[in-house]
Design a protein around this motif. Structure first.
Motif, PDB file in Angstrom:
ATOM      1  N   LEU A   1      29.157  14.163 -10.304  1.00  0.00           N
ATOM      2  CA  LEU A   1      29.985  13.504  -9.302  1.00  0.00           C
ATOM      3  C   LEU A   1      29.168  13.062  -8.091  1.00  0.00           C
ATOM      4  O   LEU A   1      29.595  12.176  -7.343  1.00  0.00           O
ATOM      5  CB  LEU A   1      31.125  14.427  -8.853  1.00  0.00           C
ATOM      6  N   ALA A   2      27.997  13.672  -7.910  1.00  0.00           N
ATOM      7  CA  ALA A   2      27.129  13.279  -6.798  1.00  0.00           C
ATOM      8  C   ALA A   2      26.570  11.873  -6.999  1.00  0.00           C
ATOM      9  O   ALA A   2      26.102  11.240  -6.049  1.00  0.00           O
ATOM     10  CB  ALA A   2      25.988  14.283  -6.637  1.00  0.00           C
ATOM     11  N   GLU A   3      26.611  11.371  -8.228  1.00  0.00           N
ATOM     12  CA  GLU A   3      26.098  10.036  -8.532  1.00  0.00           C
ATOM     13  C   GLU A   3      27.107   8.943  -8.198  1.00  0.00           C
ATOM     14  O   GLU A   3      26.765   7.761  -8.205  1.00  0.00           O
ATOM     15  CB  GLU A   3      25.720   9.955 -10.017  1.00  0.00           C
ATOM     16  N   LEU A   4      28.345   9.329  -7.909  1.00  0.00           N
ATOM     17  CA  LEU A   4      29.389   8.368  -7.570  1.00  0.00           C
ATOM     18  C   LEU A   4      29.363   8.052  -6.080  1.00  0.00           C
ATOM     19  O   LEU A   4      28.875   8.836  -5.277  1.00  0.00           O
ATOM     20  CB  LEU A   4      30.773   8.931  -7.930  1.00  0.00           C
ATOM     21  N   THR A   5      29.928   6.899  -5.714  1.00  0.00           N
ATOM     22  CA  THR A   5      30.141   6.616  -4.300  1.00  0.00           C
ATOM     23  C   THR A   5      31.306   7.489  -3.827  1.00  0.00           C
ATOM     24  O   THR A   5      32.069   8.023  -4.645  1.00  0.00           O
ATOM     25  CB  THR A   5      30.482   5.139  -4.077  1.00  0.00           C
ATOM     26  N   SER A   6      31.470   7.618  -2.525  1.00  0.00           N
ATOM     27  CA  SER A   6      32.560   8.449  -2.005  1.00  0.00           C
ATOM     28  C   SER A   6      33.916   7.912  -2.449  1.00  0.00           C
ATOM     29  O   SER A   6      34.836   8.684  -2.743  1.00  0.00           O
ATOM     30  CB  SER A   6      32.492   8.534  -0.478  1.00  0.00           C
ATOM     31  N   GLU A   7      34.064   6.587  -2.525  1.00  0.00           N
ATOM     32  CA  GLU A   7      35.329   6.000  -2.954  1.00  0.00           C
ATOM     33  C   GLU A   7      35.575   6.250  -4.437  1.00  0.00           C
ATOM     34  O   GLU A   7      36.696   6.584  -4.841  1.00  0.00           O
ATOM     35  CB  GLU A   7      35.339   4.496  -2.658  1.00  0.00           C
ATOM     36  N   GLN A   8      34.535   6.109  -5.265  1.00  0.00           N
ATOM     37  CA  GLN A   8      34.679   6.379  -6.695  1.00  0.00           C
ATOM     38  C   GLN A   8      35.051   7.841  -6.922  1.00  0.00           C
ATOM     39  O   GLN A   8      35.888   8.155  -7.763  1.00  0.00           O
ATOM     40  CB  GLN A   8      33.377   6.053  -7.425  1.00  0.00           C
TER      41      GLN A   8
ATOM     42  N   PHE B   1      35.857   1.787 -13.957  1.00  0.00           N
ATOM     43  CA  PHE B   1      34.461   1.783 -13.496  1.00  0.00           C
ATOM     44  C   PHE B   1      33.620   2.839 -14.211  1.00  0.00           C
ATOM     45  O   PHE B   1      32.406   2.671 -14.376  1.00  0.00           O
ATOM     46  CB  PHE B   1      34.391   1.994 -11.980  1.00  0.00           C
ATOM     47  N   ILE B   2      34.224   3.931 -14.659  1.00  0.00           N
ATOM     48  CA  ILE B   2      33.456   4.973 -15.352  1.00  0.00           C
ATOM     49  C   ILE B   2      32.924   4.425 -16.667  1.00  0.00           C
ATOM     50  O   ILE B   2      31.744   4.608 -17.005  1.00  0.00           O
ATOM     51  CB  ILE B   2      34.315   6.233 -15.589  1.00  0.00           C
TER      52      ILE B   2
ATOM     53  N   TRP C   1      37.766  10.881   2.748  1.00  0.00           N
ATOM     54  CA  TRP C   1      36.609  11.117   3.599  1.00  0.00           C
ATOM     55  C   TRP C   1      36.021   9.772   4.022  1.00  0.00           C
ATOM     56  O   TRP C   1      36.041   8.814   3.263  1.00  0.00           O
ATOM     57  CB  TRP C   1      35.531  11.911   2.835  1.00  0.00           C
ATOM     58  N   THR C   2      35.512   9.716   5.236  1.00  0.00           N
ATOM     59  CA  THR C   2      34.836   8.492   5.673  1.00  0.00           C
ATOM     60  C   THR C   2      33.412   8.490   5.132  1.00  0.00           C
ATOM     61  O   THR C   2      32.878   9.520   4.749  1.00  0.00           O
ATOM     62  CB  THR C   2      34.772   8.403   7.213  1.00  0.00           C
TER      63      THR C   2
END
Length: 206
Positions: free
Chosen positions: A61-68, A105-106, A203-204
């Motif tokens: 999950l660290a590979e995703l953007t915050s929005e993803q 997107f996944i 989260w921002t």
């Protein structure tokens, strides 16, 4: 085999277990269904088994953007609320070549191998990120007005700061409330911020 045939075969196996008085729990049934579908997807796509290495020690999950990440966690919560394995929903879409909406997107960007790496412990790591006073978040106007994706009132996001966090107990259930302060000084209380209002904040990136 298509998803319905897979499900029918497994349901027949579950019935056999019941008949010989060795019933499986719902969790065991979900695990079996997920493993079978993942295996079939891997075979269909010609994907080799993942090797154990450094990548297994990092959270996918660290590979995703915050929005993803927000979209994925929201999707998982929705599926769990309906008692449906979230991976099975995506894998069935892939087997049937169906669009997965916000979760497409996944498939398009990360693929089956990435999905296969995601385990409950990885999700738990992000679920445990609780809000605290001073955190900067964004909240949706869905908190105070009716919004629709294609309606006259569309979803908007507003930055704010968390100024208070508390818990409220109702019988055996406990939920978290959060007081936020907008940049203009106005304060607002969000009830059930991890429950029914979990879709109305994020989260921002700052």
């Amino acid at each position: 085999m298509n998803p319905s045939e897979i499900d029918a075969a497994l349901q027949a196996a579950f019935s056999q277990c019941d008949k010989i008085l060795c019933p499986l729990s719902e969790k065991q049934k979900q695990i079996l269904l997920q493993v079978v579908v993942e295996e079939l997807i891997g075979v269909a796509l010609g994907i080799p088994e993942p090797e154990n290495g450094d990548s297994d020690r990092t959270n996918p999950l660290a590979e995703l953007t915050s929005e993803q990440r927000r979209v994925l966690l929201q999707f998982v919560k929705e599926q769990e609320r309906e008692n449906r394995p979230w991976k099975i929903k995506l894998l069935n879409d892939w087997l049937n070549n169906q669009d997965s909406g916000e979760m497409q997107f996944i498939r398009d960007r990360y693929g089956f191998q990435w999905l296969n790496r995601v385990q409950p412990v990885h999700l738990a790591e992000y679920y445990q990120l609780k809000l605290k006073v001073g955190d900067r978040i964004e909240v949706s106007n869905g908190l105070w007005e009716w919004v629709q994706e294609n309606g006259p009132c569309s979803r908007e996001w507003f930055p704010c700061t968390v100024v208070g966090v508390s818990e409220t107990a109702e019988g055996e259930r406990t939920y978290t409330n959060c007081i936020i302060r907008f940049d203009n000084g106005t304060e607002y209380e969000i009830q059930g911020i991890y429950d029914w209002n979990s879709f109305n904040w994020r989260w921002t990136n700052n």
